[in-house]
Design a protein around this motif. Structure first.
Motif, PDB file in Angstrom:
ATOM      1  N   MET A   1       1.049  -1.220   0.030  1.00 38.62           N
ATOM      2  CA  MET A   1      -0.064  -0.027   0.006  1.00 38.62           C
ATOM      3  C   MET A   1       0.952   1.125   0.069  1.00 38.62           C
ATOM      4  SD  MET A   1      -2.710   1.049   2.973  1.00 38.62           S
ATOM      5  CE  MET A   1      -3.700   2.850   2.648  1.00 38.62           C
ATOM      6  N   LYS A   2       0.528   2.032  -0.905  1.00 40.64           N
ATOM      7  CA  LYS A   2       1.236   3.317  -1.069  1.00 40.64           C
ATOM      8  C   LYS A   2       1.138   4.347   0.143  1.00 40.64           C
ATOM      9  CE  LYS A   2       2.714   3.515  -5.942  1.00 40.64           C
ATOM     10  NZ  LYS A   2       2.642   4.349  -7.012  1.00 40.64           N
ATOM     11  N   LYS A   3       2.074   5.013   0.574  1.00 39.33           N
ATOM     12  CA  LYS A   3       1.900   6.010   1.681  1.00 39.33           C
ATOM     13  C   LYS A   3       2.584   7.291   1.499  1.00 39.33           C
ATOM     14  CE  LYS A   3       4.108   5.227   5.438  1.00 39.33           C
ATOM     15  NZ  LYS A   3       4.622   4.637   6.728  1.00 39.33           N
ATOM     16  N   SER A   4       2.264   8.402   2.014  1.00 39.25           N
ATOM     17  CA  SER A   4       3.167   9.609   2.026  1.00 39.25           C
ATOM     18  C   SER A   4       4.174   9.719   3.017  1.00 39.25           C
ATOM     19  CB  SER A   4       2.045  10.665   2.775  1.00 39.25           C
ATOM     20  OG  SER A   4       0.940  11.016   1.632  1.00 39.25           O
ATOM     21  N   TYR A   5       5.191  10.246   2.621  1.00 37.92           N
ATOM     22  CA  TYR A   5       6.358  10.405   3.381  1.00 37.92           C
ATOM     23  C   TYR A   5       6.593  12.047   3.497  1.00 37.92           C
ATOM     24  CZ  TYR A   5       7.441   5.545   3.002  1.00 37.92           C
ATOM     25  OH  TYR A   5       7.432   4.131   3.161  1.00 37.92           O
ATOM     26  N   TYR A   6       6.946  12.294   4.879  1.00 35.02           N
ATOM     27  CA  TYR A   6       7.147  13.542   5.205  1.00 35.02           C
ATOM     28  C   TYR A   6       8.947  13.942   5.429  1.00 35.02           C
ATOM     29  CZ  TYR A   6       2.262  13.814   5.651  1.00 35.02           C
ATOM     30  OH  TYR A   6       0.911  13.475   5.737  1.00 35.02           O
ATOM     31  N   LEU A   7       9.549  14.908   4.600  1.00 35.77           N
ATOM     32  CA  LEU A   7      10.817  15.032   4.895  1.00 35.77           C
ATOM     33  C   LEU A   7      11.083  16.310   5.529  1.00 35.77           C
ATOM     34  CD1 LEU A   7      12.030  14.107   1.106  1.00 35.77           C
ATOM     35  CD2 LEU A   7      11.705  12.434   3.201  1.00 35.77           C
ATOM     36  N   PHE A   8      11.364  16.384   6.665  1.00 36.73           N
ATOM     37  CA  PHE A   8      11.564  17.415   7.553  1.00 36.73           C
ATOM     38  C   PHE A   8      12.704  18.226   7.537  1.00 36.73           C
ATOM     39  CE2 PHE A   8       8.059  14.976   9.846  1.00 36.73           C
ATOM     40  CZ  PHE A   8       7.244  15.707   9.846  1.00 36.73           C
ATOM     41  N   ASN A   9      13.945  17.590   7.436  1.00 35.67           N
ATOM     42  CA  ASN A   9      15.190  17.873   7.186  1.00 35.67           C
ATOM     43  C   ASN A   9      15.457  18.263   5.833  1.00 35.67           C
ATOM     44  OD1 ASN A   9      15.520  15.858   9.628  1.00 35.67           O
ATOM     45  ND2 ASN A   9      16.936  17.647  10.031  1.00 35.67           N
ATOM     46  N   PRO A  10      16.313  19.332   5.470  1.00 35.96           N
ATOM     47  CA  PRO A  10      17.044  19.517   4.314  1.00 35.96           C
ATOM     48  C   PRO A  10      17.674  18.438   4.092  1.00 35.96           C
ATOM     49  CG  PRO A  10      17.965  20.764   5.731  1.00 35.96           C
ATOM     50  CD  PRO A  10      16.727  20.268   6.584  1.00 35.96           C
ATOM     51  N   GLY A  11      17.995  18.139   2.602  1.00 33.46           N
ATOM     52  CA  GLY A  11      18.700  16.794   2.076  1.00 33.46           C
ATOM     53  C   GLY A  11      18.954  16.783   0.616  1.00 33.46           C
ATOM     54  N   ARG A  12      19.333  15.581   0.334  1.00 31.95           N
ATOM     55  CA  ARG A  12      19.662  15.188  -0.912  1.00 31.95           C
ATOM     56  C   ARG A  12      18.751  14.024  -1.401  1.00 31.95           C
ATOM     57  NH1 ARG A  12      24.457  14.483  -0.451  1.00 31.95           N
ATOM     58  NH2 ARG A  12      25.066  16.629  -0.867  1.00 31.95           N
ATOM     59  N   LEU A  13      18.054  14.116  -2.255  1.00 33.46           N
ATOM     60  CA  LEU A  13      17.238  12.865  -2.718  1.00 33.46           C
ATOM     61  C   LEU A  13      17.918  12.128  -3.935  1.00 33.46           C
ATOM     62  CD1 LEU A  13      14.685  11.400  -2.212  1.00 33.46           C
ATOM     63  CD2 LEU A  13      13.523  12.746  -3.573  1.00 33.46           C
ATOM     64  N   SER A  14      18.255  11.065  -4.169  1.00 38.87           N
ATOM     65  CA  SER A  14      18.899  10.435  -5.281  1.00 38.87           C
ATOM     66  C   SER A  14      18.199   8.985  -5.411  1.00 38.87           C
ATOM     67  CB  SER A  14      20.240  10.228  -5.084  1.00 38.87           C
ATOM     68  OG  SER A  14      20.592   9.313  -3.986  1.00 38.87           O
ATOM     69  N   ARG A  15      18.478   8.319  -6.536  1.00 37.34           N
ATOM     70  CA  ARG A  15      17.987   7.055  -6.817  1.00 37.34           C
ATOM     71  C   ARG A  15      18.998   6.025  -6.669  1.00 37.34           C
ATOM     72  NH1 ARG A  15      15.756   5.210 -13.071  1.00 37.34           N
ATOM     73  NH2 ARG A  15      15.382   3.194 -12.361  1.00 37.34           N
ATOM     74  N   LYS A  16      18.542   4.880  -6.042  1.00 39.42           N
ATOM     75  CA  LYS A  16      19.464   3.549  -5.928  1.00 39.42           C
ATOM     76  C   LYS A  16      18.592   2.642  -6.533  1.00 39.42           C
ATOM     77  CE  LYS A  16      22.267   1.138  -2.696  1.00 39.42           C
ATOM     78  NZ  LYS A  16      23.614   1.128  -3.483  1.00 39.42           N
TER      79      LYS A  16
END
Length: 334
Positions: A1-16
Motif C-alpha cells: 500500500m502506497k503512503k505519504s512520506y514527510y521530509l522535515f530536514n533539508p537533504g539530498r534525494l537520489s535514486r538507488k
C-alpha cells in the motif's frame, strides 16, 4: 500500500535502483544516516526543508506517479511537482470549464461545497456540546447564516456567508480546547499556537485534496467556490472546505486536549508562532492515523478510509459535471 512520506530536514534525494535514497542534513550542514524508501510504496513526498535533486530524479518520480509538495519554514505551501496528468480527458475539461463559465451551474456546485462544510462544522460543535462545552450560541448563529446560503445570487455573497460561518465557528474553539487559547483567527502570520496548527493542518488537507484530484479526470485549476487564480490549484481549496472540519479540526482538538502537543513543540517569536519539528511530527502522526481510519460507507456498503472519502468526493463531482448524478457533498453521519 502506497503512503505519504514527510521530509522535515533539508537533504539530498537520489535514486538507488528502484529505491529512493534520502540523505538528511542537520543544522550544521553535516550529513546524517541515509533513509531508503522503496519507490513502489511511495504515494507522495512532503518537503519542509530544501531538497537537492536533479532532473533525472524528477523524471524518475514522474514515471512512478509520485508527487512532491513543498513548504517553507513558516509552513506556507509554496508549490508542487506533479507528474504528467495521465487521466485528463477532453470531454471533462470542456464540461468543467462550461460549469465554471455558467453563473447558474457554478452557483449550484459552490453552494453544495458551503452546505457540506457548514454541516460538518455543526457536527463538530454538537459533538462537543454533548460533552459539556458551552457552544450552543455559536451553533445558533451558524444556523442563521446557513439559512442564507440557498438565497445567494452570486459567488461573492456566498463566500461572505461562508466566511461568517467559519469566523463564528472559530470563536467556539476557545470553549473546546482546554490548554491553549485561539483568541480569533490570524493567518499571515499565525499569532499563537492554535492558529499555527490551523494554518499547518489546512495546508496538509489542501495537498491531500490536490493528490486525490490528480487521480481523477478533474482539472485542479478550474474551481467553483474559490476563484481560479494563477499558480494555484483552486479546486483543491473547494474540496478542502468540506474536509477541514473532519480531518484538520478534529486532529487539532485531539492533539491539544490530550496533550500530545505542548508549549515546547512551538517556536514562539515576535508576532509569529510556528511548529517545531517535534510538533509537526506529532500532528502529522495523528492526522495520518485519522486518514487511515475506516468507516462503513452507507452507499457502498463497505469500509473505506477517510483518505478514500476524498477521492470519492472527486468522483461524485465528476459525475455531476458530466450530467450523470447531481452532486451532494459528503456529510458526516456519526
Amino acid at each position: 500500500m502506497k503512503k505519504s512520506y514527510y521530509l522535515f530536514n533539508p537533504g539530498r534525494l537520489s535514486r538507488k535502483d528502484n529505491t529512493l535514497k534520502f540523505i538528511p542534513v542537520d543544522e550544521d550542514g553535516k550529513e546524517k544516516k541515509p533513509k531508503y524508501l522503496p519507490v513502489e510504496g511511495v504515494s507522495n513526498l512532503f518537503c519542509f526543508g530544501s531538497l537537492d535533486a536533479n532532473s533525472a530524479m524528477y523524471n524518475f518520480l514522474g514515471k512512478n506517479q509520485i508527487s512532491v509538495h513543498f513548504f517553507d519554514y513558516y509552513e506556507h505551501y509554496t508549490g508542487s511537482f506533479q507528474p504528467k496528468e495521465y487521466l485528463l480527458a477532453g470531454k471533462m475539461q470542456i464540461e468543467q470549464t462550461q460549469h465554471y463559465q455558467s453563473a447558474k451551474k457554478r452557483q449550484v456546485i459552490a453552494k453544495q461545497f458551503v452546505k457540506g462544510a457548514t454541516f460538518n462544522i455543526q457536527k463538530n460543535l454538537k459533538y462537543y456540546q454533548n460533552r459539556d462545552r458551552d457552544v450552543q450560541a455559536y451553533l445558533d448563529r451558524i444556523q442563521e447564516y446557513e439559512k442564507l446560503i440557498e438565497q445567494t445570487q452570486d459567488i461573492e455573497t456566498l463566500m461572505g456567508i461562508e466566511g461568517n460561518i467559519r469566523h463564528t465557528y472559530y470563536g467556539a474553539f476557545d470553549e473546546i480546547i482546554k490548554n491553549f487559547k485561539m483568541e480569533g483567527r490570524s493567518k499571515q502570520p499565525p499569532q499563537n499556537e492554535v492558529n499555527a496548527l490551523i494554518s499547518f493542518g489546512n495546508m496538509i488537507c489542501y495537498t491531500l485534496c490536490l493528490d486525490q484530484i490528480y487521480h481523477t479526470q478533474l482539472n485542479p485549476t478550474i474551481s467553483f467556490l474559490h476563484e481560479p487564480g494563477y499558480r494555484r490549484y483552486s479546486l483543491a481549496l473547494d474540496l478542502a472546505e468540506i474536509f477541514k472540519p473532519i480531518l484538520v479540526d478534529r486532529t487539532i482538538f485531539k492533539v491539544l486536549n490530550k496533550k500530545q502537543l505542548q508549549a515546547k513543540d512551538f517556536d514562539v517569536k515576535v508576532n509569529r508562532v510556528v511548529l517545531k519539528e517535534s510538533g509537526k511530527k506529532a500532528f502529522i502522526k495523528t492526522f495520518e492515523d485519522r486518514l487511515n481510519e475506516t468507516i462503513k460507507h452507507r452507499a457502498l456498503k463497505k469500509h473505506v478510509s477517510y483518505k478514500h472519502l476524498v477521492k470519492l468526493e472527486c468522483y461524485k463531482l465528476s459525475k455531476h459535471i458530466l450530467g450523470i448524478n447531481n452532486y451532494k457533498p459528503f456529510k458526516i453521519w456519526w
